[in-house]
Design a protein around this motif. Structure first.
Motif, PDB file in Angstrom:
ATOM      1  N   GLY A  44      18.803 -10.007   4.109  1.00 51.83           N
ATOM      2  CA  GLY A  44      19.750  -9.384   5.029  1.00 51.83           C
ATOM      3  C   GLY A  44      21.116 -10.063   5.017  1.00 51.83           C
ATOM      4  O   GLY A  44      21.441 -10.842   4.124  1.00 51.83           O
ATOM      5  N   ASP A  45      21.911  -9.763   6.042  1.00 52.45           N
ATOM      6  CA  ASP A  45      23.313 -10.183   6.056  1.00 52.45           C
ATOM      7  C   ASP A  45      23.538 -11.498   6.804  1.00 52.45           C
ATOM      8  O   ASP A  45      24.407 -11.602   7.662  1.00 52.45           O
ATOM      9  CB  ASP A  45      24.194  -9.056   6.615  1.00 52.45           C
ATOM     10  CG  ASP A  45      23.736  -8.555   7.969  1.00 52.45           C
ATOM     11  OD1 ASP A  45      22.670  -8.986   8.440  1.00 52.45           O
ATOM     12  OD2 ASP A  45      24.441  -7.725   8.556  1.00 52.45           O
ATOM     13  N   PHE A  46      22.774 -12.511   6.437  1.00 51.45           N
ATOM     14  CA  PHE A  46      22.890 -13.807   7.114  1.00 51.45           C
ATOM     15  C   PHE A  46      24.211 -14.509   6.805  1.00 51.45           C
ATOM     16  O   PHE A  46      24.739 -15.241   7.633  1.00 51.45           O
ATOM     17  CB  PHE A  46      21.694 -14.714   6.778  1.00 51.45           C
ATOM     18  CG  PHE A  46      21.505 -15.014   5.325  1.00 51.45           C
ATOM     19  CD1 PHE A  46      22.133 -16.113   4.746  1.00 51.45           C
ATOM     20  CD2 PHE A  46      20.687 -14.217   4.531  1.00 51.45           C
ATOM     21  CE1 PHE A  46      21.948 -16.405   3.402  1.00 51.45           C
ATOM     22  CE2 PHE A  46      20.493 -14.500   3.188  1.00 51.45           C
ATOM     23  CZ  PHE A  46      21.135 -15.596   2.618  1.00 51.45           C
ATOM     24  N   ARG A  47      24.782 -14.290   5.617  1.00 51.82           N
ATOM     25  CA  ARG A  47      26.017 -14.988   5.240  1.00 51.82           C
ATOM     26  C   ARG A  47      27.167 -14.660   6.189  1.00 51.82           C
ATOM     27  O   ARG A  47      27.985 -15.520   6.498  1.00 51.82           O
ATOM     28  CB  ARG A  47      26.410 -14.638   3.803  1.00 51.82           C
ATOM     29  CG  ARG A  47      25.507 -15.281   2.768  1.00 51.82           C
ATOM     30  CD  ARG A  47      25.858 -14.853   1.337  1.00 51.82           C
ATOM     31  NE  ARG A  47      24.819 -15.251   0.410  1.00 51.82           N
ATOM     32  CZ  ARG A  47      23.721 -14.538   0.146  1.00 51.82           C
ATOM     33  NH1 ARG A  47      23.532 -13.384   0.743  1.00 51.82           N
ATOM     34  NH2 ARG A  47      22.818 -14.972  -0.709  1.00 51.82           N
ATOM     35  N   GLU A  48      27.240 -13.415   6.637  1.00 46.36           N
ATOM     36  CA  GLU A  48      28.316 -13.008   7.552  1.00 46.36           C
ATOM     37  C   GLU A  48      28.208 -13.748   8.883  1.00 46.36           C
ATOM     38  O   GLU A  48      29.220 -14.158   9.458  1.00 46.36           O
ATOM     39  CB  GLU A  48      28.286 -11.491   7.767  1.00 46.36           C
ATOM     40  CG  GLU A  48      28.688 -10.678   6.547  1.00 46.36           C
ATOM     41  CD  GLU A  48      27.562 -10.453   5.529  1.00 46.36           C
ATOM     42  OE1 GLU A  48      27.776  -9.689   4.587  1.00 46.36           O
ATOM     43  OE2 GLU A  48      26.470 -11.032   5.683  1.00 46.36           O
ATOM     44  N   HIS A  49      26.978 -13.941   9.380  1.00 42.31           N
ATOM     45  CA  HIS A  49      26.793 -14.727  10.608  1.00 42.31           C
ATOM     46  C   HIS A  49      27.214 -16.179  10.389  1.00 42.31           C
ATOM     47  O   HIS A  49      27.854 -16.782  11.251  1.00 42.31           O
ATOM     48  CB  HIS A  49      25.326 -14.687  11.059  1.00 42.31           C
ATOM     49  CG  HIS A  49      24.914 -13.408  11.704  1.00 42.31           C
ATOM     50  ND1 HIS A  49      25.336 -13.043  12.967  1.00 42.31           N
ATOM     51  CD2 HIS A  49      24.106 -12.416  11.276  1.00 42.31           C
ATOM     52  CE1 HIS A  49      24.797 -11.875  13.284  1.00 42.31           C
ATOM     53  NE2 HIS A  49      24.048 -11.470  12.271  1.00 42.31           N
ATOM     54  N   VAL A  50      26.847 -16.736   9.240  1.00 39.64           N
ATOM     55  CA  VAL A  50      27.210 -18.111   8.909  1.00 39.64           C
ATOM     56  C   VAL A  50      28.728 -18.279   8.954  1.00 39.64           C
ATOM     57  O   VAL A  50      29.259 -19.230   9.537  1.00 39.64           O
ATOM     58  CB  VAL A  50      26.643 -18.513   7.518  1.00 39.64           C
ATOM     59  CG1 VAL A  50      27.299 -19.769   6.984  1.00 39.64           C
ATOM     60  CG2 VAL A  50      25.128 -18.675   7.600  1.00 39.64           C
ATOM     61  N   GLN A  51      29.463 -17.333   8.355  1.00 42.55           N
ATOM     62  CA  GLN A  51      30.925 -17.412   8.322  1.00 42.55           C
ATOM     63  C   GLN A  51      31.528 -17.351   9.725  1.00 42.55           C
ATOM     64  O   GLN A  51      32.461 -18.099  10.038  1.00 42.55           O
ATOM     65  CB  GLN A  51      31.489 -16.298   7.444  1.00 42.55           C
ATOM     66  CG  GLN A  51      31.173 -16.485   5.974  1.00 42.55           C
ATOM     67  CD  GLN A  51      31.444 -15.253   5.138  1.00 42.55           C
ATOM     68  OE1 GLN A  51      31.784 -14.186   5.646  1.00 42.55           O
ATOM     69  NE2 GLN A  51      31.286 -15.384   3.824  1.00 42.55           N
ATOM     70  N   ILE A  52      30.998 -16.499  10.588  1.00 43.63           N
ATOM     71  CA  ILE A  52      31.531 -16.409  11.952  1.00 43.63           C
ATOM     72  C   ILE A  52      31.241 -17.690  12.728  1.00 43.63           C
ATOM     73  O   ILE A  52      32.103 -18.203  13.445  1.00 43.63           O
ATOM     74  CB  ILE A  52      30.984 -15.171  12.683  1.00 43.63           C
ATOM     75  CG1 ILE A  52      31.576 -13.898  12.051  1.00 43.63           C
ATOM     76  CG2 ILE A  52      31.322 -15.219  14.181  1.00 43.63           C
ATOM     77  CD1 ILE A  52      31.036 -12.606  12.599  1.00 43.63           C
ATOM     78  N   LEU A  53      30.039 -18.233  12.586  1.00 42.46           N
ATOM     79  CA  LEU A  53      29.727 -19.488  13.268  1.00 42.46           C
ATOM     80  C   LEU A  53      30.688 -20.591  12.825  1.00 42.46           C
ATOM     81  O   LEU A  53      31.174 -21.373  13.657  1.00 42.46           O
ATOM     82  CB  LEU A  53      28.277 -19.897  13.002  1.00 42.46           C
ATOM     83  CG  LEU A  53      27.204 -19.013  13.649  1.00 42.46           C
ATOM     84  CD1 LEU A  53      25.817 -19.419  13.161  1.00 42.46           C
ATOM     85  CD2 LEU A  53      27.281 -19.065  15.162  1.00 42.46           C
ATOM     86  N   GLN A  54      30.988 -20.652  11.535  1.00 42.23           N
ATOM     87  CA  GLN A  54      31.943 -21.645  11.042  1.00 42.23           C
ATOM     88  C   GLN A  54      33.310 -21.443  11.678  1.00 42.23           C
ATOM     89  O   GLN A  54      33.952 -22.411  12.104  1.00 42.23           O
ATOM     90  CB  GLN A  54      32.048 -21.575   9.511  1.00 42.23           C
ATOM     91  CG  GLN A  54      30.812 -22.085   8.807  1.00 42.23           C
ATOM     92  CD  GLN A  54      30.797 -21.793   7.314  1.00 42.23           C
ATOM     93  OE1 GLN A  54      31.386 -20.820   6.850  1.00 42.23           O
ATOM     94  NE2 GLN A  54      30.115 -22.643   6.555  1.00 42.23           N
ATOM     95  N   ARG A  55      33.755 -20.187  11.770  1.00 41.08           N
ATOM     96  CA  ARG A  55      35.047 -19.892  12.405  1.00 41.08           C
ATOM     97  C   ARG A  55      35.071 -20.339  13.857  1.00 41.08           C
ATOM     98  O   ARG A  55      36.125 -20.715  14.373  1.00 41.08           O
ATOM     99  CB  ARG A  55      35.333 -18.380  12.354  1.00 41.08           C
ATOM    100  CG  ARG A  55      35.860 -17.916  11.023  1.00 41.08           C
ATOM    101  CD  ARG A  55      36.104 -16.425  10.941  1.00 41.08           C
ATOM    102  NE  ARG A  55      36.640 -15.801  12.119  1.00 41.08           N
ATOM    103  CZ  ARG A  55      36.489 -14.508  12.412  1.00 41.08           C
ATOM    104  NH1 ARG A  55      35.794 -13.721  11.612  1.00 41.08           N
ATOM    105  NH2 ARG A  55      37.019 -14.009  13.509  1.00 41.08           N
ATOM    106  N   LEU A  56      33.922 -20.292  14.524  1.00 40.06           N
ATOM    107  CA  LEU A  56      33.850 -20.657  15.943  1.00 40.06           C
ATOM    108  C   LEU A  56      33.588 -22.152  16.145  1.00 40.06           C
ATOM    109  O   LEU A  56      33.412 -22.594  17.281  1.00 40.06           O
ATOM    110  CB  LEU A  56      32.769 -19.823  16.640  1.00 40.06           C
ATOM    111  CG  LEU A  56      33.065 -18.317  16.726  1.00 40.06           C
ATOM    112  CD1 LEU A  56      31.882 -17.574  17.322  1.00 40.06           C
ATOM    113  CD2 LEU A  56      34.335 -18.047  17.535  1.00 40.06           C
TER     114      LEU A  56
END
Length: 194
Positions: free
Chosen positions: A15-27
């Motif tokens: 699934g699309d786990f990478r997109e969540h990873v990127q947002i967490l990094q931004r936050l």
């Protein structure tokens, strides 16, 4: 918001786990890609991403993660499921039998809005949000009904598409596919307390 040292897991089996990873990094949160039970240790929260719920459930079983995530939750863990993750968090589904984590007292309708061709975007009124949220629905589920202890946060056409329970959040749509980080912030602040 998030302090240094805050670690949030993202189930990274499919699934699309990478997109969540990127947002967490931004936050400003350290993301941890979770593929094995021991990677659940010392996490402030866990996100179960969208993808294919049957596949993710089977991979969780094979990797010992279905029971491990339940155990994590019952040791005061916080969990958010998006789309397929929402299906996995429900206590029951109207579709064919599949592995469920069953952390939320709710009945889910898989692919409730139809097949891939019926995917859509919709501005959502969300309880506690001042402005509408851009909902991206891809073969999206919805909660047919929720039980005691589950708060409805948003609906589309009378169907429940976001809900929260004790230390658990579920969204039928994909906040990680937008530039709007409010649901990630909600999970971090309101559910995880970081």
């Amino acid at each position: 918001m998030a302090g240094n040292g805050d670690r949030v897991g993202v189930l990274a089996l499919q699934g699309d786990f990478r997109e969540h990873v990127q947002i967490l990094q931004r936050l400003g949160v350290e993301p941890v890609e979770v593929r094995r039970p021991e990677e659940l240790e010392d996490l402030a929260g866990l996100i179960i991403p969208g993808g294919e719920s049957t596949t993710i459930g089977k991979l969780m079983l094979e990797n010992g993660l279905l029971d491990a995530v339940r155990s994590y939750y019952y040791r005061n863990g916080k969990v958010w499921g998006t789309c397929a993750g929402m299906v996995l968090l429900a206590s029951a589904t109207t579709g064919p039998p599949q592995p469920l984590i069953a952390l939320m007292n709710a009945l889910v309708e898989r692919n409730g809005f139809g097949r891939q061709v019926h995917s859509f975007e919709r501005e959502l009124d969300v309880k506690g949000f001042d402005e509408p949220f851009p909902g991206v629905f891809i073969r999206a589920p919805f909660f047919e009904e929720v039980g005691p202890g589950v708060e409805v946060l948003s609906e589309v056409q009378g169907r429940i598409v976001a809900a929260a329970g004790e230390r658990v959040l579920a969204t039928a749509f994909h906040p990680e596919l937008t530039d709007d980080t409010r649901f990630h912030e909600y999970f971090l602040q309101e559910v995880c307390g970081i």
